[in-house]
Design an enzyme around this catalytic site. Structure first.
Site, PDB file in Angstrom:
ATOM      1  N   HIS A   1      19.130   7.293  -2.273  1.00 14.73           N
ATOM      2  CA  HIS A   1      18.233   6.139  -2.278  1.00 14.73           C
ATOM      3  C   HIS A   1      17.920   5.646  -3.681  1.00 14.73           C
ATOM      4  O   HIS A   1      17.846   4.446  -3.922  1.00 14.73           O
ATOM      5  CB  HIS A   1      16.937   6.435  -1.526  1.00 14.73           C
ATOM      6  CG  HIS A   1      17.055   6.131  -0.067  1.00 14.73           C
ATOM      7  ND1 HIS A   1      17.258   4.863   0.397  1.00 14.73           N
ATOM      8  CD2 HIS A   1      17.036   6.923   1.016  1.00 14.73           C
ATOM      9  CE1 HIS A   1      17.352   4.886   1.709  1.00 14.73           C
ATOM     10  NE2 HIS A   1      17.232   6.131   2.123  1.00 14.73           N
TER      11      HIS A   1
ATOM     12  N   HIS B   1     -35.926  -3.600  13.765  1.00 17.94           N
ATOM     13  CA  HIS B   1     -35.005  -2.943  14.700  1.00 17.94           C
ATOM     14  C   HIS B   1     -35.770  -2.410  15.906  1.00 17.94           C
ATOM     15  O   HIS B   1     -35.375  -2.606  17.057  1.00 17.94           O
ATOM     16  CB  HIS B   1     -34.279  -1.777  14.022  1.00 17.94           C
ATOM     17  CG  HIS B   1     -33.213  -2.173  13.047  1.00 17.94           C
ATOM     18  ND1 HIS B   1     -33.473  -2.820  11.879  1.00 17.94           N
ATOM     19  CD2 HIS B   1     -31.866  -2.008  13.100  1.00 17.94           C
ATOM     20  CE1 HIS B   1     -32.348  -3.045  11.218  1.00 17.94           C
ATOM     21  NE2 HIS B   1     -31.348  -2.556  11.954  1.00 17.94           N
TER      22      HIS B   1
ATOM     23  N   ASP C   1      16.214   6.831  10.204  1.00 14.90           N
ATOM     24  CA  ASP C   1      16.218   5.741   9.231  1.00 14.90           C
ATOM     25  C   ASP C   1      16.675   4.431   9.864  1.00 14.90           C
ATOM     26  O   ASP C   1      16.275   3.357   9.427  1.00 14.90           O
ATOM     27  CB  ASP C   1      17.171   6.067   8.064  1.00 14.90           C
ATOM     28  CG  ASP C   1      16.544   7.015   7.046  1.00 14.90           C
ATOM     29  OD1 ASP C   1      15.353   7.322   7.178  1.00 14.90           O
ATOM     30  OD2 ASP C   1      17.275   7.446   6.128  1.00 14.90           O
TER      31      ASP C   1
ATOM     32  N   GLN D   1      19.239  11.450   1.325  1.00 14.02           N
ATOM     33  CA  GLN D   1      17.995  11.041   0.679  1.00 14.02           C
ATOM     34  C   GLN D   1      18.221  10.792  -0.803  1.00 14.02           C
ATOM     35  O   GLN D   1      17.701   9.841  -1.371  1.00 14.02           O
ATOM     36  CB  GLN D   1      16.932  12.123   0.886  1.00 14.02           C
ATOM     37  CG  GLN D   1      15.565  11.702   0.443  1.00 14.02           C
ATOM     38  CD  GLN D   1      15.099  10.465   1.168  1.00 14.02           C
ATOM     39  OE1 GLN D   1      15.243  10.345   2.378  1.00 14.02           O
ATOM     40  NE2 GLN D   1      14.581   9.512   0.434  1.00 14.02           N
TER      41      GLN D   1
ATOM     42  N   GLU E   1       7.601  13.244   3.133  1.00 18.59           N
ATOM     43  CA  GLU E   1       7.806  12.039   3.944  1.00 18.59           C
ATOM     44  C   GLU E   1       8.705  12.380   5.143  1.00 18.59           C
ATOM     45  O   GLU E   1       8.401  12.045   6.274  1.00 18.59           O
ATOM     46  CB  GLU E   1       8.473  10.969   3.065  1.00 18.59           C
ATOM     47  CG  GLU E   1       8.777   9.673   3.800  1.00 18.59           C
ATOM     48  CD  GLU E   1       9.624   8.715   2.982  1.00 18.59           C
ATOM     49  OE1 GLU E   1      10.261   9.148   1.991  1.00 18.59           O
ATOM     50  OE2 GLU E   1       9.667   7.533   3.344  1.00 18.59           O
ATOM     51  N   HIS E   2       9.822  13.043   4.865  1.00 13.19           N
ATOM     52  CA  HIS E   2      10.722  13.501   5.935  1.00 13.19           C
ATOM     53  C   HIS E   2      10.847  15.009   5.862  1.00 13.19           C
ATOM     54  O   HIS E   2      11.020  15.563   4.777  1.00 13.19           O
ATOM     55  CB  HIS E   2      12.131  12.938   5.767  1.00 13.19           C
ATOM     56  CG  HIS E   2      12.186  11.455   5.623  1.00 13.19           C
ATOM     57  ND1 HIS E   2      12.205  10.831   4.397  1.00 13.19           N
ATOM     58  CD2 HIS E   2      12.238  10.471   6.548  1.00 13.19           C
ATOM     59  CE1 HIS E   2      12.264   9.522   4.574  1.00 13.19           C
ATOM     60  NE2 HIS E   2      12.275   9.270   5.871  1.00 13.19           N
TER      61      HIS E   2
HETATM   62  N1  HSO Z   1      15.031   6.841   4.131  1.00 16.19           N
HETATM   63  C1  HSO Z   1      14.421   5.564   3.769  1.00 16.19           C
HETATM   64  C2  HSO Z   1      14.643   4.495   4.802  1.00 16.19           C
HETATM   65  C3  HSO Z   1      16.034   3.942   4.844  1.00 16.19           C
HETATM   66  N2  HSO Z   1      17.151   4.659   4.854  1.00 16.19           N
HETATM   67  C4  HSO Z   1      16.438   2.656   4.934  1.00 16.19           C
HETATM   68  C5  HSO Z   1      18.196   3.854   4.959  1.00 16.19           C
HETATM   69  N3  HSO Z   1      17.764   2.619   4.997  1.00 16.19           N
HETATM   70  C6  HSO Z   1      12.929   5.787   3.552  1.00 16.19           C
HETATM   71  O1  HSO Z   1      12.302   6.360   4.623  1.00 16.19           O
HETATM   72 ZN    ZN Z   2      17.211   6.663   4.128  1.00 17.36          ZN
END
Ligand code: HSO
Ligand code: ZN
Length: 443
Positions: free
Chosen positions: A273, A432, A373, A270, A339-340
């Protein structure tokens, strides 16, 4: 920077049993989204595209994506050369496509719900696809064909007639072949070669060449999110959005059964990202050496991974929270609404019933978030920023709406009519009441 390359890649730590209410609240908080500020910034971009259409769109794409183009969209049939892929990538996309399609097809609401609420009074509900949908597929620091799958497949199985992809072009004006291949698989009717607020505006209002859509989906940076929020509030655009999106997040709950290397790997998947990714580890009664083992793994694995520079920053902002029981850990997670949520717990499957708020849950040591994912079947477009309290992740129903219907017989109206007439009189709405009584008198 080489100066801090030697500094350990470490998370901050706190203990639920000793922190104050304010400190707990601070741990639950996400970075401010500054939506007002961002909306003010995207406003001029959105109105440019709205007023000057394709010309503005091409100018903005030249400015932001450094791509000089003469057309805004690619329409089918897509050329073979635009989606040329190696056999192993194609095969992986095909397998992911099959799993995601299987799970999302099962969610499709094809049946009509029918209930006779009183004799002769039949109420029903049926689903219809949203006709035209716009799917935003981010570019930026990673190419995301997986997002094209996650948005395109539910649109396809829901029966949307027009599926518009939007994704930033490469500097030569082309779109990555992976995304083009998915466009072909899901039957996309256009691929808009634009990103950011300008892409959202083009789909919301339509231009000379970009089809106008009814709902805009997809994750994106602050510009994309602000543009989605802006167009959603414009009744002229008559467009809705999936949900407000913030930086991606994971919360991992780990107890004495957790494998330190697995936990660290999940946190880092995570953290890579983006520098603003939110990563939380809730440790349930973990002895000091077990927690150290996780932290050492985070440091060791991060250094060996390609996006170490991003992870260095996101891990530094991440937190470890110590809890003294599974219940306390899950209560914290429910308040955080991640979210996760990944559960590295003894009998993890048994604990799922305690989860009230989360976008998607990953149960047990062999269920990395990476699988959700990309390819297990569930969707990865999920509520962030605590919105898992009230939003579901994108699913097949996100691409449909429900219509209700009723049919009442004359016997039904004899029973129901007086009820309605009384309520209409009570609201002072004589027309009505009249619409009912005129029929009752005619019987
Ligand atoms: N974890 C990201 C989604 C994603 N991971 C796309 C890899 N590619 C957001 O939920
Ligand atoms: Zn991801």
């Amino acid at each position: 920077a080489p100066a801090d390359a030697d500094a350990p890649i470490r998370m901050r730590s706190s203990d639920l049993s000793t922190i104050s209410r304010e400190e707990r609240a601070a741990l639950l908080r996400r970075p401010v989204l500054k939506s007002d500020e961002m909306i003010a910034k995207v406003k001029p971009i959105v109105s440019e595209v709205r007023q000057r259409g394709d010309t503005a769109l091409l100018e903005l794409t030249a400015k932001f994506d450094k791509a000089q183009m003469s057309s805004t969209c690619i329409f089918p049939p897509y050329s073979k050369s635009s989606m040329e892929l190696s056999a192993d990538i194609k095969d992986a996309i095909d397998k992911a496509y099959a799993n995601i399609k299987k799970f999302h097809a099962a969610q499709s609401d094809g049946s009509t719900l029918k209930v006779e609420t009183m004799p002769g009074v039949v109420c029903s509900r049926f689903a219809r696809p949203i006709a035209r949908v716009g799917l935003y597929i981010p570019g930026g620091t990673a190419i995301l064909p997986s997002t094209a799958l996650m948005l395109g497949i539910p649109a396809q199985v829901a029966g949307c007639k027009e599926i518009v992809f939007a994704t930033p072009p490469r500097p030569d004006g082309s779109i990555t072949p992976e995304v083009m291949y998915v466009a072909q698989l899901v039957g996309a009717s256009a691929v808009l070669k634009a990103g950011g607020a300008q892409a959202v505006a083009a789909m919301a209002y339509g231009t000379e060449t970009v089809p106008k859509v009814d709902k805009v989906f997809g994750p994106g940076n602050q510009w994309v999110t602000a543009a989605k929020m802006l167009v959603q509030n414009d009744t002229d655009a008559l467009v809705s959005i999936d949900m407000p999106a913030g930086p991606s997040e994971v919360l991992v709950i780990a107890d004495h059964t957790a494998n330190p290397a697995f936990v660290a790997a999940d946190l880092l998947s995570q953290a890579e990202h983006g520098v603003d990714s939110q990563v939380v580890l809730v440790a349930v009664n973990l002895p000091e050496d077990h927690l150290n083992a996780i932290e050492n793994e985070v440091d060791k694995q991060a250094r060996a991974l390609p996006r170490v520079d991003i992870m260095r920053q996101s891990v530094a902002k991440s937190i470890i929270v110590r809890a003294s029981s599974v219940e306390e850990a899950i209560a914290f997670s429910n308040d955080y609404a991640p979210e996760h949520l990944i559960m590295h717990l003894e009998d993890a499957g048994q604990q799922v019933k305690l989860i009230d708020n989360a976008g998607s849950v990953f149960v047990g040591p062999y269920t990395p978030e990476s699988c959700g994912d990309y390819a297990s079947g569930t969707n990865h477009t999920l509520p962030t920023n605590g919105y898992a309290r009230q939003f579901s992740g994108v699913n097949t129903l996100s691409f449909q709406k429900h219509i209700t219907s009723q049919e009442i017989t004359s016997d039904g109206l004899k029973v129901l009519g007086p009820v309605v007439a009384t309520l209409a009189d009570c609201e002072g709405l004589g027309a009505h009441a009249n619409a009912v009584r005129i029929r009752l008198r005619a019987m």
